[in-house]
Scaffold this motif. Structure first.
Motif, PDB file in Angstrom:
ATOM      1  N   VAL A 139     -12.733   7.524  -4.664  1.00  0.00           N
ATOM      2  CA  VAL A 139     -12.135   6.971  -3.455  1.00  0.00           C
ATOM      3  C   VAL A 139     -13.235   6.395  -2.574  1.00  0.00           C
ATOM      4  N   LYS A 140     -12.984   5.193  -2.066  1.00  0.00           N
ATOM      5  CA  LYS A 140     -13.986   4.577  -1.204  1.00  0.00           C
ATOM      6  C   LYS A 140     -13.843   5.101   0.223  1.00  0.00           C
ATOM      7  N   PRO A 141     -14.956   5.121   0.957  1.00  0.00           N
ATOM      8  CA  PRO A 141     -14.870   5.613   2.338  1.00  0.00           C
ATOM      9  C   PRO A 141     -14.430   4.511   3.313  1.00  0.00           C
ATOM     10  N   ILE A 142     -13.883   4.935   4.409  1.00  0.00           N
ATOM     11  CA  ILE A 142     -13.598   4.021   5.524  1.00  0.00           C
ATOM     12  C   ILE A 142     -14.940   3.532   6.062  1.00  0.00           C
ATOM     13  N   SER A 143     -15.074   2.220   6.316  1.00  0.00           N
ATOM     14  CA  SER A 143     -16.358   1.705   6.783  1.00  0.00           C
ATOM     15  C   SER A 143     -16.592   2.009   8.258  1.00  0.00           C
ATOM     16  N   ARG A 144     -15.619   1.629   9.094  1.00  0.00           N
ATOM     17  CA  ARG A 144     -15.747   2.004  10.499  1.00  0.00           C
ATOM     18  C   ARG A 144     -14.392   2.028  11.188  1.00  0.00           C
ATOM     19  N   VAL A 145     -14.393   2.626  12.353  1.00  0.00           N
ATOM     20  CA  VAL A 145     -13.173   2.681  13.150  1.00  0.00           C
ATOM     21  C   VAL A 145     -13.301   1.613  14.226  1.00  0.00           C
ATOM     22  N   LEU A 146     -12.239   0.813  14.404  1.00  0.00           N
ATOM     23  CA  LEU A 146     -12.349  -0.343  15.299  1.00  0.00           C
ATOM     24  C   LEU A 146     -11.801  -0.105  16.706  1.00  0.00           C
TER      25      LEU A 146
ATOM     26  N   LYS B 223      -7.543   8.652  13.318  1.00  0.00           N
ATOM     27  CA  LYS B 223      -6.274   9.313  13.621  1.00  0.00           C
ATOM     28  C   LYS B 223      -5.139   8.474  13.047  1.00  0.00           C
ATOM     29  N   ILE B 224      -3.952   9.060  13.022  1.00  0.00           N
ATOM     30  CA  ILE B 224      -2.786   8.269  12.620  1.00  0.00           C
ATOM     31  C   ILE B 224      -2.665   7.096  13.597  1.00  0.00           C
ATOM     32  N   GLY B 225      -2.537   5.885  13.074  1.00  0.00           N
ATOM     33  CA  GLY B 225      -2.423   4.714  13.935  1.00  0.00           C
ATOM     34  C   GLY B 225      -3.751   4.036  14.216  1.00  0.00           C
ATOM     35  N   SER B 226      -4.862   4.646  13.799  1.00  0.00           N
ATOM     36  CA  SER B 226      -6.169   4.025  14.046  1.00  0.00           C
ATOM     37  C   SER B 226      -6.303   2.712  13.296  1.00  0.00           C
ATOM     38  N   CYS B 227      -7.055   1.818  13.921  1.00  0.00           N
ATOM     39  CA  CYS B 227      -7.361   0.552  13.294  1.00  0.00           C
ATOM     40  C   CYS B 227      -8.770   0.676  12.712  1.00  0.00           C
ATOM     41  N   VAL B 228      -8.908   0.419  11.415  1.00  0.00           N
ATOM     42  CA  VAL B 228     -10.191   0.674  10.752  1.00  0.00           C
ATOM     43  C   VAL B 228     -10.617  -0.526   9.908  1.00  0.00           C
ATOM     44  N   GLU B 229     -11.886  -0.512   9.527  1.00  0.00           N
ATOM     45  CA  GLU B 229     -12.347  -1.524   8.579  1.00  0.00           C
ATOM     46  C   GLU B 229     -12.595  -0.852   7.244  1.00  0.00           C
ATOM     47  N   VAL B 230     -12.111  -1.499   6.175  1.00  0.00           N
ATOM     48  CA  VAL B 230     -12.303  -0.937   4.840  1.00  0.00           C
ATOM     49  C   VAL B 230     -12.759  -2.039   3.891  1.00  0.00           C
ATOM     50  N   SER B 231     -13.474  -1.642   2.834  1.00  0.00           N
ATOM     51  CA  SER B 231     -13.766  -2.650   1.819  1.00  0.00           C
ATOM     52  C   SER B 231     -12.611  -2.655   0.837  1.00  0.00           C
TER      53      SER B 231
ATOM     54  N   GLY C 211       0.868  -1.161   0.000  1.00  0.00           N
ATOM     55  CA  GLY C 211       0.000   0.000   0.000  1.00  0.00           C
ATOM     56  C   GLY C 211       0.890   1.191   0.000  1.00  0.00           C
ATOM     57  N   PRO C 212       0.541   2.223   0.710  1.00  0.00           N
ATOM     58  CA  PRO C 212      -0.786   2.392   1.306  1.00  0.00           C
ATOM     59  C   PRO C 212      -1.840   2.699   0.238  1.00  0.00           C
ATOM     60  N   PHE C 213      -3.100   2.472   0.626  1.00  0.00           N
ATOM     61  CA  PHE C 213      -4.232   2.769  -0.234  1.00  0.00           C
ATOM     62  C   PHE C 213      -5.002   3.944   0.366  1.00  0.00           C
ATOM     63  N   THR C 214      -5.543   4.772  -0.529  1.00  0.00           N
ATOM     64  CA  THR C 214      -6.232   5.966  -0.037  1.00  0.00           C
ATOM     65  C   THR C 214      -7.733   5.715   0.122  1.00  0.00           C
ATOM     66  N   TYR C 215      -8.273   6.120   1.247  1.00  0.00           N
ATOM     67  CA  TYR C 215      -9.712   6.056   1.517  1.00  0.00           C
ATOM     68  C   TYR C 215     -10.160   7.430   2.004  1.00  0.00           C
ATOM     69  N   SER C 216     -11.446   7.705   1.790  1.00  0.00           N
ATOM     70  CA  SER C 216     -11.936   8.979   2.314  1.00  0.00           C
ATOM     71  C   SER C 216     -12.486   8.775   3.726  1.00  0.00           C
ATOM     72  N   ILE C 217     -12.494   9.861   4.480  1.00  0.00           N
ATOM     73  CA  ILE C 217     -12.985   9.798   5.855  1.00  0.00           C
ATOM     74  C   ILE C 217     -14.397  10.370   5.895  1.00  0.00           C
ATOM     75  N   PRO C 218     -15.420   9.549   6.139  1.00  0.00           N
ATOM     76  CA  PRO C 218     -16.785  10.074   6.229  1.00  0.00           C
ATOM     77  C   PRO C 218     -16.877  11.079   7.372  1.00  0.00           C
ATOM     78  N   GLU C 219     -17.779  12.030   7.203  1.00  0.00           N
ATOM     79  CA  GLU C 219     -17.853  13.116   8.170  1.00  0.00           C
ATOM     80  C   GLU C 219     -18.032  12.640   9.607  1.00  0.00           C
ATOM     81  N   GLU C 220     -18.886  11.610   9.755  1.00  0.00           N
ATOM     82  CA  GLU C 220     -19.173  11.172  11.132  1.00  0.00           C
ATOM     83  C   GLU C 220     -17.965  10.490  11.786  1.00  0.00           C
TER      84      GLU C 220
END
Ligand code: ADP
Ligand code: ZN
Ligand code: ZN
Length: 669
Positions: free
Chosen positions: A62-69, A32-40, A17-26
């Motif tokens: 760009v696909k959005p980040i699905s959720r923050v874990l 944050k840097i270092g966050s663990c997230v779920e992506v498709s 990677g890295p691969f780019t994803y967008s951050i949904p407003e919510e």
């Protein structure tokens, strides 16, 4: 400042990677840097880690980040830097390196509500810690003065503490850690395996009560998570653990100790195939912390680095109380054989020493690095050896289960009555394992109380501790075991150690076999004579002249090192070069061979400077495991980076070539 609306994310997969994803407003506040997230990711949903943030991006769709874990990032910028380095050096992807640093169980349980309170009782251990700060000896003082100074200066030097068992190394670790704590700095102590070093761990616990976090493999996921959070909370502490403890989320690191730095268990045998000792040195360097590597038998790599001035060598040449090292006797089993015309497990000398010591109420350890009863069965008529159906190894007979067992894939079968090849009934059982040693010991020493400790006998949880506890209370006279009993045990009544065969490690097809043999013999010998009762070690061998065995006899590391280092130099082996192994695995041997040959040619073509030596393909030492064929290519050069650059250029992050699995092992064991 404009908002960061995009995140660079790496995933735990063999794709760079890295691969780019967008951050949904919510999720703006949560990512944050270092966050663990779920992506498709294609059709899949994957766990990823945020390694960068930016306000804009020039990629479309760009696909959005699905959720923050996680509630707060599991990894800080230091850890990102460390895992980045790790992935480059050990040839994995960044995402794989981060995943190795943050154990899976941890990720899950951090997201669940934890039911376990922080005061949960520890798993009981059979040894109580009692411990007091001791006035250092003059040698320890010299060591400590330098180490403390470097801790205070935040000077990330590496110290190689070389001293025989009982020379006071652990006391140096303890006092250096104490010094760091006083300045509000935390420490990490790596030990080869927690369950095999209970006495060492108990000492750390006793001295740093309340400040210690022991990360062992038996911690439940939620317990591990709570320890992790406690460490991350920032109070200065001492983390003790195996390999992966090097990634403990400590904030202010002052010191890293790697005990028994030569141990092969520091090497991870799955992606990323890192050596925790070398990661420790890197982590300390990034944090401005001191590293202490401790060993009675330093690895050739570390001792060479000290000779070259890259590490600071500190010697603790004598045992505390000037107690003598045990006397070592080498028994030439060839003489024994020609004298008695029969193969015996116990030479005359070993037998008489066992008789004597048991009669005098002392304890004996018998060591053999092979489990089972008979290590192979062969036909006396046609010579056929009963092999595993799936692996290119002979099957070992286990008396307790009355089964033949493969030590590589665990395949099991009933022993045949007649030769599977020629139907003759002349099947003979050969070779000895610990089970046989135990049973022969019962026969030869009928009055003695005998137990065995190896992975067969300690399958059940807690058995290991029970046997050691019985041995400690002298309810066992003779303890038979594999390398499980070679480490760390300190029992004052053990006056005799018998090595049934020193040749098992020596005959391995590996350039490190001499080093392994010397280390193992020295370590086992160190179990004898740990009190005023004195000690004796008897080593049985068919190759008494080998320098590794001779050096073990005189407890002479320097003589061993001298011989071994010149052998390595002549053949341009580590530490004079770095090696990378490419392993090819597949069901069709033809295809494995073809793919490895074609890759070899490709590498050869791109190796224009000729600075990389390419050897092979050659069959792996065990060329077939579970029905899969294995071949190796070896790449050798002065720098790892030279080799990995060539590999990036040739195979990239791919782990398959034409259906053949390819794995890369940097600085292999
Ligand atoms: P190592 O780690 O090299 O095996 P240890 O630190 O465990 O050595 O020391 C061996 C033994 O000597 C231990 O029982 C320890 O308590 C004792 N010891 C260590 N340092 C001192 C000291 N300065 N004064 C008295 N006893 C010591
Ligand atoms: Zn036969
Ligand atoms: Zn097998």
């Amino acid at each position: 400042m404009s908002k960061d609306r995009f995140a660079d994310i790496v995933v735990n997969r063999p794709v760079e990677g890295p691969f780019t994803y967008s951050i949904p407003e919510e999720l703006e506040d949560a990512v944050k840097i270092g966050s663990c997230v779920e992506v498709s990711f294609g059709p899949k949903r994957l766990t990823g880690y945020v390694v960068g943030l930016s306000p804009d991006c020039n990629i479309k769709n760009v696909k959005p980040i699905s959720r923050v874990l996680d509630r707060s990032p599991l990894i800080d910028t230091h850890m990102l830097e460390l895992t980045r380095w790790l992935s480059k050096y050990y040839y994995s992807t960044w995402g794989e390196a981060i995943s190795a640093a943050v154990p899976g169980a941890l990720k899950k349980s951090l997201n669940q509500k934890r039911r376990v309170s922080q005061k949960e009782e520890d798993i009981p251990e059979y040894i109580d810690g009692s411990d007091t700060h001791l006035a250092p000896t003059p040698e320890q003082t010299v060591a400590l003065d330098q180490i403390k100074q470097h801790i205070d200066d935040k000077n990330p030097r590496v110290f190689l503490l070389h001293g025989v068992t009982g020379s006071g190394k652990t006391e140096v670790y303890l006092q250096a850690i104490g010094h760091a704590l006083k300045s509000g700095l935390s420490s990490i102590v790596l030990v080869p395996e927690i369950s095999l070093t209970p006495q060492t761990v108990a000492r750390f616990k006793a001295r740093f009560e309340g400040k210690i976090a022991v990360l062992h493999s038996r911690l439940t996921g939620s317990r591990r998570a709570s320890e992790w959070e406690r460490i991350a909370s920032g109070e200065p502490c001492v983390v003790v653990g195996a390999r992966s403890a090097i990634f403990a989320p400590i904030k202010d690191l002052g010191l890293v100790v790697v005990d028994e730095e030569h141990e092969t268990s520091y090497k991870q045998d799955d992606v990323p195939r890192y050596n925790a000792r070398d990661v420790a040195i890197k982590r300390a360097e990034l944090a401005g912390a001191v590293t202490i590597l401790g060993s009675a038998t330093p690895s050739l790599e570390s001792f060479y680095a000290a000779q070259k001035g890259r590490y600071v060598l500190i010697e603790l040449p004598e045992r505390i109380d000037s107690r003598l090292m045990p006397e070592v006797e080498i028994v030439d089993m060839r003489d024994e054989l020609s004298r008695t015309k029969k193969l015996h497990i116990f030479s005359a000398s070993l037998k008489s020493w066992i008789d004597k010591d048991v009669a005098e109420g002392k304890q004996v350890i018998l060591f053999l690095n092979r489990r089972g009863f008979s290590t192979f069965i062969s036909c006396r008529k046609c010579g056929h050896v009963v092999m595993c159906k799936r692996c290119s190894v002979s099957l070992t007979y286990h008396f307790h289960s009355k089964k033949l067992n493969c030590h590589h894939c665990n395949y099991e079968m009933d022993p045949p009555d007649i030769c599977p090849k020629c139907d003759s009934s002349y099947l003979k059982y050969w070779g000895i394992g610990t089970e046989k040693v135990e049973s022969e010991a019962h026969r030869f020493f009928p009055g003695a109380r005998i137990s065995r400790m190896d992975t067969d006998s300690t399958h059940k949880r807690g058995t290991h501790e029970k046997v050691l506890s019985k041995f400690k209370d002298h309810k066992i006279d003779i303890l038979v075991g594999t390398q499980m009993i070679a480490k760390g045990l300190d029992f004052p009544k053990v006056t005799l150690v018998g090595v049934i065969s020193a040749d098992t490690a020596l005959n391995l097809p590996d350039f490190r076999s001499g080093e392994r043999t010397f280390n193992l013999l020295t370590q086992v010998a160190g179990r004898a004579g740990r009190s005023d009762l004195g000690g004796k070690v008897i080593i049985q061998t068919y190759t008494p002249g080998h320098y590794a065995i001779q050096a073990a006899r005189t407890h002479d590391y320097n003589s061993f090192y001298g011989k071994e280092i010149s052998f390595r130099k002549d053949l341009n082996l580590p530490p004079f070069s770095h090696m990378v192994t490419l392993n090819f695995r597949g069901r069709s041997e033809d295809k494995v061979l073809k793919v490895s040959e074609s890759l070899r040619n490709k590498l050869e073509r791109k190796n224009k400077s000729g600075k990389i030596e390419i050897l092979g393909p050659a069959p792996a030492p065990i060329s077939r495991v579970k029905g899969t064929y294995r071949w190796n290519l070896f790449l050798k050069s002065d720098k790892v980076e030279r080799i990995t650059a060539l590999l990036r250029d040739t195979i990239g992050a791919r782990r398959r070539e034409n259906g053949i699995i390819v794995t890369v092992d940097v600085d292999p064991y």
